[in-house]
Write a protein that holds these residues in place. Sequence first.
Motif, PDB file in Angstrom:
ATOM      1  N   PHE A   1       5.730   3.714  -9.567  1.00 16.39           N
ATOM      2  CA  PHE A   1       4.791   3.172  -8.588  1.00 16.39           C
ATOM      3  C   PHE A   1       4.349   1.747  -8.944  1.00 16.39           C
ATOM      4  O   PHE A   1       4.028   0.960  -8.059  1.00 16.39           O
ATOM      5  CB  PHE A   1       3.556   4.074  -8.479  1.00 16.39           C
ATOM      6  N   ARG A   2       4.334   1.433 -10.241  1.00 15.59           N
ATOM      7  CA  ARG A   2       3.822   0.130 -10.666  1.00 15.59           C
ATOM      8  C   ARG A   2       4.839  -0.980 -10.452  1.00 15.59           C
ATOM      9  O   ARG A   2       4.488  -2.092 -10.021  1.00 15.59           O
ATOM     10  CB  ARG A   2       3.415   0.201 -12.145  1.00 15.59           C
ATOM     11  N   TYR A   3       6.106  -0.725 -10.735  1.00 17.03           N
ATOM     12  CA  TYR A   3       7.068  -1.819 -10.775  1.00 17.03           C
ATOM     13  C   TYR A   3       8.099  -1.825  -9.654  1.00 17.03           C
ATOM     14  O   TYR A   3       8.750  -2.837  -9.417  1.00 17.03           O
ATOM     15  CB  TYR A   3       7.801  -1.819 -12.125  1.00 17.03           C
ATOM     16  N   ILE A   4       8.281  -0.703  -8.945  1.00 19.44           N
ATOM     17  CA  ILE A   4       9.307  -0.681  -7.912  1.00 19.44           C
ATOM     18  C   ILE A   4       8.858  -1.277  -6.578  1.00 19.44           C
ATOM     19  O   ILE A   4       9.674  -1.844  -5.868  1.00 19.44           O
ATOM     20  CB  ILE A   4       9.840   0.759  -7.715  1.00 19.44           C
ATOM     21  N   PRO A   5       7.577  -1.189  -6.179  1.00 13.31           N
ATOM     22  CA  PRO A   5       7.222  -1.638  -4.821  1.00 13.31           C
ATOM     23  C   PRO A   5       7.702  -3.030  -4.474  1.00 13.31           C
ATOM     24  O   PRO A   5       7.608  -3.957  -5.271  1.00 13.31           O
ATOM     25  CB  PRO A   5       5.683  -1.598  -4.844  1.00 13.31           C
ATOM     26  N   LYS A   6       8.211  -3.175  -3.263  1.00  8.40           N
ATOM     27  CA  LYS A   6       8.675  -4.456  -2.736  1.00  8.40           C
ATOM     28  C   LYS A   6       7.619  -4.964  -1.760  1.00  8.40           C
ATOM     29  O   LYS A   6       7.273  -4.282  -0.819  1.00  8.40           O
ATOM     30  CB  LYS A   6      10.019  -4.261  -2.026  1.00  8.40           C
ATOM     31  N   THR A   7       7.082  -6.158  -1.993  1.00  9.79           N
ATOM     32  CA  THR A   7       5.967  -6.629  -1.171  1.00  9.79           C
ATOM     33  C   THR A   7       6.266  -7.936  -0.447  1.00  9.79           C
ATOM     34  O   THR A   7       5.458  -8.393   0.338  1.00  9.79           O
ATOM     35  CB  THR A   7       4.716  -6.848  -2.044  1.00  9.79           C
ATOM     36  N   GLU A   8       7.398  -8.555  -0.717  1.00  8.46           N
ATOM     37  CA  GLU A   8       7.679  -9.836  -0.100  1.00  8.46           C
ATOM     38  C   GLU A   8       7.841  -9.700   1.408  1.00  8.46           C
ATOM     39  O   GLU A   8       8.446  -8.767   1.902  1.00  8.46           O
ATOM     40  CB  GLU A   8       8.966 -10.459  -0.673  1.00  8.46           C
ATOM     41  N   GLY A   9       7.282 -10.635   2.134  1.00  4.92           N
ATOM     42  CA  GLY A   9       7.529 -10.736   3.561  1.00  4.92           C
ATOM     43  C   GLY A   9       6.633  -9.898   4.439  1.00  4.92           C
ATOM     44  O   GLY A   9       6.776  -9.923   5.647  1.00  4.92           O
ATOM     45  N   GLU A  10       5.700  -9.156   3.879  1.00 10.15           N
ATOM     46  CA  GLU A  10       4.822  -8.338   4.705  1.00 10.15           C
ATOM     47  C   GLU A  10       3.597  -9.153   5.114  1.00 10.15           C
ATOM     48  O   GLU A  10       3.022  -9.860   4.291  1.00 10.15           O
ATOM     49  CB  GLU A  10       4.382  -7.083   3.936  1.00 10.15           C
ATOM     50  N   PRO A  11       3.152  -9.067   6.374  1.00  9.94           N
ATOM     51  CA  PRO A  11       1.982  -9.824   6.827  1.00  9.94           C
ATOM     52  C   PRO A  11       0.744  -9.499   6.007  1.00  9.94           C
ATOM     53  O   PRO A  11       0.574  -8.376   5.537  1.00  9.94           O
ATOM     54  CB  PRO A  11       1.825  -9.366   8.287  1.00  9.94           C
ATOM     55  N   GLY A  12      -0.148 -10.504   5.875  1.00  6.78           N
ATOM     56  CA  GLY A  12      -1.331 -10.375   5.039  1.00  6.78           C
ATOM     57  C   GLY A  12      -2.213  -9.184   5.329  1.00  6.78           C
ATOM     58  O   GLY A  12      -2.438  -8.348   4.448  1.00  6.78           O
ATOM     59  N   PRO A  13      -2.762  -9.040   6.565  1.00  8.28           N
ATOM     60  CA  PRO A  13      -3.658  -7.909   6.847  1.00  8.28           C
ATOM     61  C   PRO A  13      -2.986  -6.554   6.649  1.00  8.28           C
ATOM     62  O   PRO A  13      -3.583  -5.631   6.101  1.00  8.28           O
ATOM     63  CB  PRO A  13      -4.045  -8.131   8.309  1.00  8.28           C
ATOM     64  N   GLU A  14      -1.732  -6.433   7.087  1.00  5.37           N
ATOM     65  CA  GLU A  14      -1.026  -5.168   6.919  1.00  5.37           C
ATOM     66  C   GLU A  14      -0.755  -4.894   5.441  1.00  5.37           C
ATOM     67  O   GLU A  14      -0.824  -3.749   4.985  1.00  5.37           O
ATOM     68  CB  GLU A  14       0.291  -5.189   7.700  1.00  5.37           C
ATOM     69  N   ALA A  15      -0.453  -5.953   4.703  1.00  3.14           N
ATOM     70  CA  ALA A  15      -0.202  -5.788   3.273  1.00  3.14           C
ATOM     71  C   ALA A  15      -1.441  -5.261   2.568  1.00  3.14           C
ATOM     72  O   ALA A  15      -1.358  -4.406   1.680  1.00  3.14           O
ATOM     73  CB  ALA A  15       0.233  -7.114   2.662  1.00  3.14           C
ATOM     74  N   ALA A  16      -2.616  -5.767   2.944  1.00  2.00           N
ATOM     75  CA  ALA A  16      -3.862  -5.317   2.318  1.00  2.00           C
ATOM     76  C   ALA A  16      -4.113  -3.837   2.595  1.00  2.00           C
ATOM     77  O   ALA A  16      -4.528  -3.086   1.710  1.00  2.00           O
ATOM     78  CB  ALA A  16      -5.027  -6.158   2.822  1.00  2.00           C
ATOM     79  N   ILE A  17      -3.854  -3.409   3.840  1.00  2.00           N
ATOM     80  CA  ILE A  17      -4.043  -2.004   4.200  1.00  2.00           C
ATOM     81  C   ILE A  17      -3.079  -1.116   3.426  1.00  2.00           C
ATOM     82  O   ILE A  17      -3.461  -0.089   2.853  1.00  2.00           O
ATOM     83  CB  ILE A  17      -3.857  -1.812   5.712  1.00  2.00           C
ATOM     84  N   HIS A  18      -1.816  -1.530   3.370  1.00  6.72           N
ATOM     85  CA  HIS A  18      -0.815  -0.738   2.675  1.00  6.72           C
ATOM     86  C   HIS A  18      -1.079  -0.693   1.174  1.00  6.72           C
ATOM     87  O   HIS A  18      -0.862   0.335   0.531  1.00  6.72           O
ATOM     88  CB  HIS A  18       0.577  -1.307   2.949  1.00  6.72           C
ATOM     89  N   GLN A  19      -1.536  -1.813   0.621  1.00  6.28           N
ATOM     90  CA  GLN A  19      -1.818  -1.832  -0.810  1.00  6.28           C
ATOM     91  C   GLN A  19      -2.979  -0.905  -1.155  1.00  6.28           C
ATOM     92  O   GLN A  19      -2.956  -0.207  -2.172  1.00  6.28           O
ATOM     93  CB  GLN A  19      -2.131  -3.254  -1.281  1.00  6.28           C
ATOM     94  N   SER A  20      -4.005  -0.871  -0.308  1.00 10.58           N
ATOM     95  CA  SER A  20      -5.128   0.032  -0.531  1.00 10.58           C
ATOM     96  C   SER A  20      -4.669   1.483  -0.496  1.00 10.58           C
ATOM     97  O   SER A  20      -5.059   2.304  -1.349  1.00 10.58           O
ATOM     98  CB  SER A  20      -6.212  -0.215   0.530  1.00 10.58           C
ATOM     99  N   GLU A  21      -3.843   1.833   0.484  1.00  8.75           N
ATOM    100  CA  GLU A  21      -3.305   3.187   0.581  1.00  8.75           C
ATOM    101  C   GLU A  21      -2.430   3.512  -0.622  1.00  8.75           C
ATOM    102  O   GLU A  21      -2.464   4.623  -1.160  1.00  8.75           O
ATOM    103  CB  GLU A  21      -2.495   3.328   1.872  1.00  8.75           C
ATOM    104  N   TYR A  22      -1.668   2.529  -1.054  1.00 12.29           N
ATOM    105  CA  TYR A  22      -0.769   2.676  -2.191  1.00 12.29           C
ATOM    106  C   TYR A  22      -1.540   3.009  -3.464  1.00 12.29           C
ATOM    107  O   TYR A  22      -1.194   3.939  -4.200  1.00 12.29           O
ATOM    108  CB  TYR A  22       0.011   1.368  -2.323  1.00 12.29           C
ATOM    109  N   TYR A  23      -2.628   2.281  -3.730  1.00 12.11           N
ATOM    110  CA  TYR A  23      -3.448   2.575  -4.899  1.00 12.11           C
ATOM    111  C   TYR A  23      -4.115   3.951  -4.786  1.00 12.11           C
ATOM    112  O   TYR A  23      -4.238   4.675  -5.769  1.00 12.11           O
ATOM    113  CB  TYR A  23      -4.512   1.500  -5.096  1.00 12.11           C
ATOM    114  N   ARG A  24      -4.546   4.309  -3.592  1.00 10.45           N
ATOM    115  CA  ARG A  24      -5.195   5.602  -3.391  1.00 10.45           C
ATOM    116  C   ARG A  24      -4.239   6.736  -3.736  1.00 10.45           C
ATOM    117  O   ARG A  24      -4.628   7.724  -4.385  1.00 10.45           O
ATOM    118  CB  ARG A  24      -5.667   5.736  -1.941  1.00 10.45           C
ATOM    119  N   ILE A  25      -3.005   6.627  -3.314  1.00  6.13           N
ATOM    120  CA  ILE A  25      -2.004   7.640  -3.633  1.00  6.13           C
ATOM    121  C   ILE A  25      -1.801   7.731  -5.136  1.00  6.13           C
ATOM    122  O   ILE A  25      -1.738   8.829  -5.707  1.00  6.13           O
ATOM    123  CB  ILE A  25      -0.670   7.318  -2.932  1.00  6.13           C
TER     124      ILE A  25
END
Length: 222
Positions: free
Chosen positions: A71-95
């Motif tokens: 979970f720490r090193y595999i996620p790919k984050t390049e190219g995702e829009p800012g607001p959506e990235a923030a939402i997904h990152q929050s969900e990602y940490y929660r999981i």
Amino acid sequence: MKQPDYPKELLLLALLLAPMVYLGIIWNTLPTIIPTNFNVEGTPDRVGGKSEVLLLMIFLFFTNALLYFLFRYIPKTEGEPGPEAAIHQSEYYRIRFMIHIYLSLFTGGIIFMLSQGREIIMERWAFIGVGILIAVIGLYLKKLQPNNYVGVRTPWTLQSPAIWKETHRMAGTLWLCTGIVIILASFFLPLVTGVFVLIFVAFILAALPYIYSFRLYNTDKG
């Protein structure tokens, strides 16, 4: 790529290490001989030593550590829009927190019951715990929406919402069924055999969705 949230990462690492620290603190208080199987009358018919406890705890620790690094090193984050990235990152940490809290409490619970001399079949409870975790992740995968943080993030699922949906439907079913099988198998799998079986299962759970998404992509291309 966005810098990691170091306080959150340190908390996750603390959850990862907590059961082993707890085991080290109470190690000398554990019984030398530990019942590991009981007959229908409730009396032990097989016993083990501290080495079996240590082997099981090391297995659970590396299971937790593997999940952390995946979970720490595999996620790919390049190219995702800012607001959506923030939402997904929050969900990602929660999981991640839910997974590591579950494993930490579950492992700590097994150690505590052993330290109190409770009559438990430790490998059974360990495999049941892992099976429940896999099954719950399977249920989550089935409804997971496309994102760059968590899920079966292959080049082909990230290119096509349709391939993402179909791959996660397949992966969710695979993980759910595997979790149920592990729970059922926990009632007769011995410790060492079960560890090797779970290592093989982990490879299958990772490889089959990857291959499936590749085949879907090539099928769509004709």
